[in-house]
Scaffold this active site. Structure first.
Site, PDB file in Angstrom:
ATOM      1  N   ARG A   1       0.832  -1.211   0.000  1.00 37.71           N
ATOM      2  CA  ARG A   1       0.000   0.000   0.000  1.00 37.71           C
ATOM      3  C   ARG A   1       0.865   1.258   0.000  1.00 37.71           C
ATOM      4  O   ARG A   1       0.545   2.245  -0.663  1.00 37.71           O
ATOM      5  CB  ARG A   1      -0.911   0.014   1.232  1.00 37.71           C
ATOM      6  CG  ARG A   1      -2.057  -0.968   1.194  1.00 37.71           C
ATOM      7  CD  ARG A   1      -2.951  -0.786   2.414  1.00 37.71           C
ATOM      8  NE  ARG A   1      -3.557   0.533   2.444  1.00 37.71           N
ATOM      9  CZ  ARG A   1      -4.223   1.022   3.503  1.00 37.71           C
ATOM     10  NH1 ARG A   1      -4.347   0.308   4.596  1.00 37.71           N
ATOM     11  NH2 ARG A   1      -4.746   2.229   3.450  1.00 37.71           N
TER      12      ARG A   1
ATOM     13  N   LYS B   1       6.298  13.695  13.754  1.00 37.96           N
ATOM     14  CA  LYS B   1       6.497  12.961  14.995  1.00 37.96           C
ATOM     15  C   LYS B   1       5.690  11.665  14.931  1.00 37.96           C
ATOM     16  O   LYS B   1       4.478  11.664  15.156  1.00 37.96           O
ATOM     17  CB  LYS B   1       6.055  13.761  16.225  1.00 37.96           C
ATOM     18  CG  LYS B   1       6.569  13.127  17.531  1.00 37.96           C
ATOM     19  CD  LYS B   1       5.711  13.437  18.741  1.00 37.96           C
ATOM     20  CE  LYS B   1       4.527  12.534  18.846  1.00 37.96           C
ATOM     21  NZ  LYS B   1       4.908  11.099  19.086  1.00 37.96           N
ATOM     22  N   PRO B   2       6.352  10.541  14.622  1.00 35.52           N
ATOM     23  CA  PRO B   2       5.634   9.269  14.688  1.00 35.52           C
ATOM     24  C   PRO B   2       5.410   8.888  16.141  1.00 35.52           C
ATOM     25  O   PRO B   2       6.115   9.359  17.033  1.00 35.52           O
ATOM     26  CB  PRO B   2       6.594   8.294  13.999  1.00 35.52           C
ATOM     27  CG  PRO B   2       7.949   8.866  14.272  1.00 35.52           C
ATOM     28  CD  PRO B   2       7.765  10.372  14.279  1.00 35.52           C
TER      29      PRO B   2
ATOM     30  N   CYS C   1      -8.876   2.190  12.146  1.00 45.97           N
ATOM     31  CA  CYS C   1     -10.017   3.059  12.430  1.00 45.97           C
ATOM     32  C   CYS C   1     -11.237   2.621  11.636  1.00 45.97           C
ATOM     33  O   CYS C   1     -12.373   2.861  12.045  1.00 45.97           O
ATOM     34  CB  CYS C   1      -9.669   4.524  12.133  1.00 45.97           C
ATOM     35  SG  CYS C   1      -9.069   4.819  10.464  1.00 45.97           S
ATOM     36  N   THR C   2     -11.017   1.943  10.499  1.00 45.87           N
ATOM     37  CA  THR C   2     -12.115   1.488   9.654  1.00 45.87           C
ATOM     38  C   THR C   2     -12.411   0.002   9.824  1.00 45.87           C
ATOM     39  O   THR C   2     -13.112  -0.588   8.997  1.00 45.87           O
ATOM     40  CB  THR C   2     -11.798   1.759   8.177  1.00 45.87           C
ATOM     41  OG1 THR C   2     -10.539   1.153   7.865  1.00 45.87           O
ATOM     42  CG2 THR C   2     -11.750   3.244   7.881  1.00 45.87           C
TER      43      THR C   2
ATOM     44  N   THR D   1       1.540  10.887  13.911  1.00 43.42           N
ATOM     45  CA  THR D   1       0.957   9.648  13.396  1.00 43.42           C
ATOM     46  C   THR D   1       0.873   8.566  14.471  1.00 43.42           C
ATOM     47  O   THR D   1       1.623   8.576  15.440  1.00 43.42           O
ATOM     48  CB  THR D   1       1.780   9.124  12.207  1.00 43.42           C
ATOM     49  OG1 THR D   1       3.155   8.955  12.605  1.00 43.42           O
ATOM     50  CG2 THR D   1       1.732  10.100  11.040  1.00 43.42           C
TER      51      THR D   1
ATOM     52  N   GLU E   1      -7.806  13.096  11.426  1.00 47.48           N
ATOM     53  CA  GLU E   1      -8.461  11.824  11.096  1.00 47.48           C
ATOM     54  C   GLU E   1      -8.482  11.014  12.386  1.00 47.48           C
ATOM     55  O   GLU E   1      -7.453  10.528  12.847  1.00 47.48           O
ATOM     56  CB  GLU E   1      -7.684  11.112   9.992  1.00 47.48           C
ATOM     57  CG  GLU E   1      -8.508  10.079   9.223  1.00 47.48           C
ATOM     58  CD  GLU E   1      -8.657   8.771   9.955  1.00 47.48           C
ATOM     59  OE1 GLU E   1      -9.750   8.534  10.539  1.00 47.48           O
ATOM     60  OE2 GLU E   1      -7.699   7.999   9.980  1.00 47.48           O
TER      61      GLU E   1
ATOM     62  N   GLU F   1       5.677   7.127  19.578  1.00 45.89           N
ATOM     63  CA  GLU F   1       6.839   6.537  20.238  1.00 45.89           C
ATOM     64  C   GLU F   1       6.744   5.012  20.287  1.00 45.89           C
ATOM     65  O   GLU F   1       7.735   4.323  20.549  1.00 45.89           O
ATOM     66  CB  GLU F   1       6.983   7.107  21.649  1.00 45.89           C
ATOM     67  CG  GLU F   1       5.924   6.685  22.655  1.00 45.89           C
ATOM     68  CD  GLU F   1       4.596   7.449  22.503  1.00 45.89           C
ATOM     69  OE1 GLU F   1       3.712   7.246  23.362  1.00 45.89           O
ATOM     70  OE2 GLU F   1       4.448   8.236  21.548  1.00 45.89           O
TER      71      GLU F   1
END
Length: 480
Positions: free
Chosen positions: A107, A181-182, A288-289, A155, A254, A184
């Site tokens: 993806r 910032k991903p 989330c979906t 994220t 989101e 941790e």
């Protein structure tokens, strides 16, 4: 689990995490399945964020559309070439099974491909000015320009690469600068992506990755005066905090979902059960979906539940690095305990446990319960794990009422062949998307994606819409 494989991936992860920020403070990244240390990453502080934002602010991107296309296309090729090592790394930091992480890498390549193509799109418009009796012999033109300031991106853990790339690739396509910032919990894929983009030719000031504790550094990312836009994917509570703190900055939020699969009385129960199992259990239910509520017409409830029980029993779970396993762990033991407790509470309130609810550390089994009611916490709140709660309804009106009876409004799936019912669901469900004979999570990486209510502000993600969000329109007029 192969110790050699863990060692190889740990070595690569350590190299990637490297010494991005010179600090003695670190965050440990551990394999959820065994608790083994995979890597350490720098624990950045507020000053590190300020330096990253300052470096981005001071750099003025000059990449042409073709150069952006070439960088993104090359990055997509590099990721495709290295998909096995990248997938193993994602598995080790997240506990997701190798089947799911290989799919995620695929993806991610799609996102880069679509973003590369979007970089080539001439997105301006032209208007004639002599359209009314007092018009002039002029034309108005528009062009899209990158933001003047910096994009701050935050994220989550559930798609360590794909959630990141959905923010980074459109930023590159539109010539923007981003500080990322991903989470941790799963920061390694973001660091790897940055290295891939640098290798493909991206100027480093256009993308900085800052790893750290959100309690320490997130507020600086939200309030820094040189940040023009905040893009966030994650939970509702944090999203609302961001909305309150960022105030006069553009925001793309989101958030969570409580997505339904609706099975009408004309549905093929076997096909519907396949969608329910896939929607509930893929990615360990951490989407989330994901299918989080299953509404079945009362005339089909018995047959459908039996079909779903068969699918659930066949869904294997265990060692995430075993290529034969369908599902790995959830993100940590705390999350697994929450799912176990919510299912136990539902059973105590009258639900029936048909399969699962077994936990071993962060490993939690695919779980099926029926006789579920809307007031039970397992469906009232977003249960972000592999739980299939089956509920019933009497008719279309009842289904719509129950589906809309939640704070969330992200997506939905519908199993029916009747066009009149389909169009009622499209018109009347309070969600951002409706998928007929598909799971709620179905999407193309290019297409608009996002929800309403507590699932987001209505702004869409997906490559095309993200590129719009990351730019502003400049209008100019010229004489004919």
């Amino acid at each position: 689990m192969s110790k050699r494989v863990v060692s190889e991936v740990r070595h690569e992860a350590m190299r990637i995490a490297g010494e991005r920020v010179r600090t003695d403070r670190v965050i440990e990244v551990r394999y959820p399945y065994t608790g083994e240390l995979v890597a350490t990453v720098p624990r950045a502080g507020v000053e590190d964020v300020r330096r990253a934002v300052g470096a981005a602010r001071d750099y003025k991107p000059t990449l042409t559309r073709h150069e952006r296309f070439r960088i993104l296309n090359k990055a997509g090729e590099l990721i495709a070439q290295r998909k096995e090592i990248i997938a193993r790394q994602i598995t080790l930091e997240s506990g997701l099974c190798i089947k799911d992480t290989l799919y995620e890498v695929g993806r991610a390549s799609d996102v880069l491909l679509f973003s590369a193509q979007q970089a080539l799109v001439d997105d301006g418009q032209s208007f004639s000015c002599d359209l009314t009796h007092h018009g002039k012999q002029r034309r108005v033109h528009t062009t899209r320009e990158p933001l003047l300031g910096v994009i701050a991106a935050i994220t989550p853990f559930n798609h360590p690469l794909n959630q990141v790339i959905h923010k980074v690739a459109p930023a590159v396509a539109t010539n923007n600068r981003m500080v990322l910032k991903p989470t941790e919990k799963t920061p390694l894929a973001a660091l790897l992506l940055a290295d891939v983009l640098y290798e493909a030719g991206l100027p480093p000031p256009m993308l900085s990755v800052v790893t750290g504790d959100p309690a320490e550094i997130a507020d600086e990312m939200l309030t820094h005066p040189d940040v023009d836009l905040v893009t966030f994917t994650g939970g509702v509570a944090i999203g609302k905090h961001i909305a309150a703190r960022a105030v006069y900055k553009r925001q793309v939020l989101e958030l969570g979902g409580n997505d339904p699969l609706i099975v009408m009385d004309d549905a093929d129960v076997t096909k519907a059960a396949e969608l329910a199992a896939s929607g509930s259990y893929k990615n360990s239910g951490q989407r989330c979906t994901a299918v989080k509520r299953i509404f079945v017409h009362e005339r089909l409830a018995g047959d459908f539940t039996e079909a779903l029980l068969e699918k659930t029993r066949a869904w294997t779970f265990g060692d995430p690095l075993d290529p034969g396993v369908d599902m790995g762990t959830v993100i940590d033991e705390r999350a697994a305990r929450l799912f176990e407790r919510r299912v136990n509470d539902a059973v105590a309130q009258g639900a029936r446990l048909l399969h699962g609810n077994r936990r071993d550390g962060a490993l939690y089994s695919p779980t099926l319960i029926d006789r579920v009611h809307g007031e039970m916490e397992v469906v009232r709140e977003e249960t972000f794990g592999p739980v299939s709660p089956v509920m019933t309804f009497k008719d279309v009106d009842d289904a719509i009422r129950q589906v809309n009876g939640t704070a969330y409004g992200l997506s939905s799936g519908v199993c029916t062949n009747r066009l009149d019912d389909i169009m009622r669901f499209v018109r009347e469900l309070h969600v951002g998307s409706v998928n007929v004979w598909e799971v709620p999570g179905y999407r193309l990486e290019l297409t608009p994606f996002g929800g309403i209510k507590d699932s987001g502000l209505g702004y869409k993600e997906g490559v095309q819409e993200a590129c719009k969000s990351f730019t502003h329109v400049k209008t100019y007029s010229l004489p004919w």
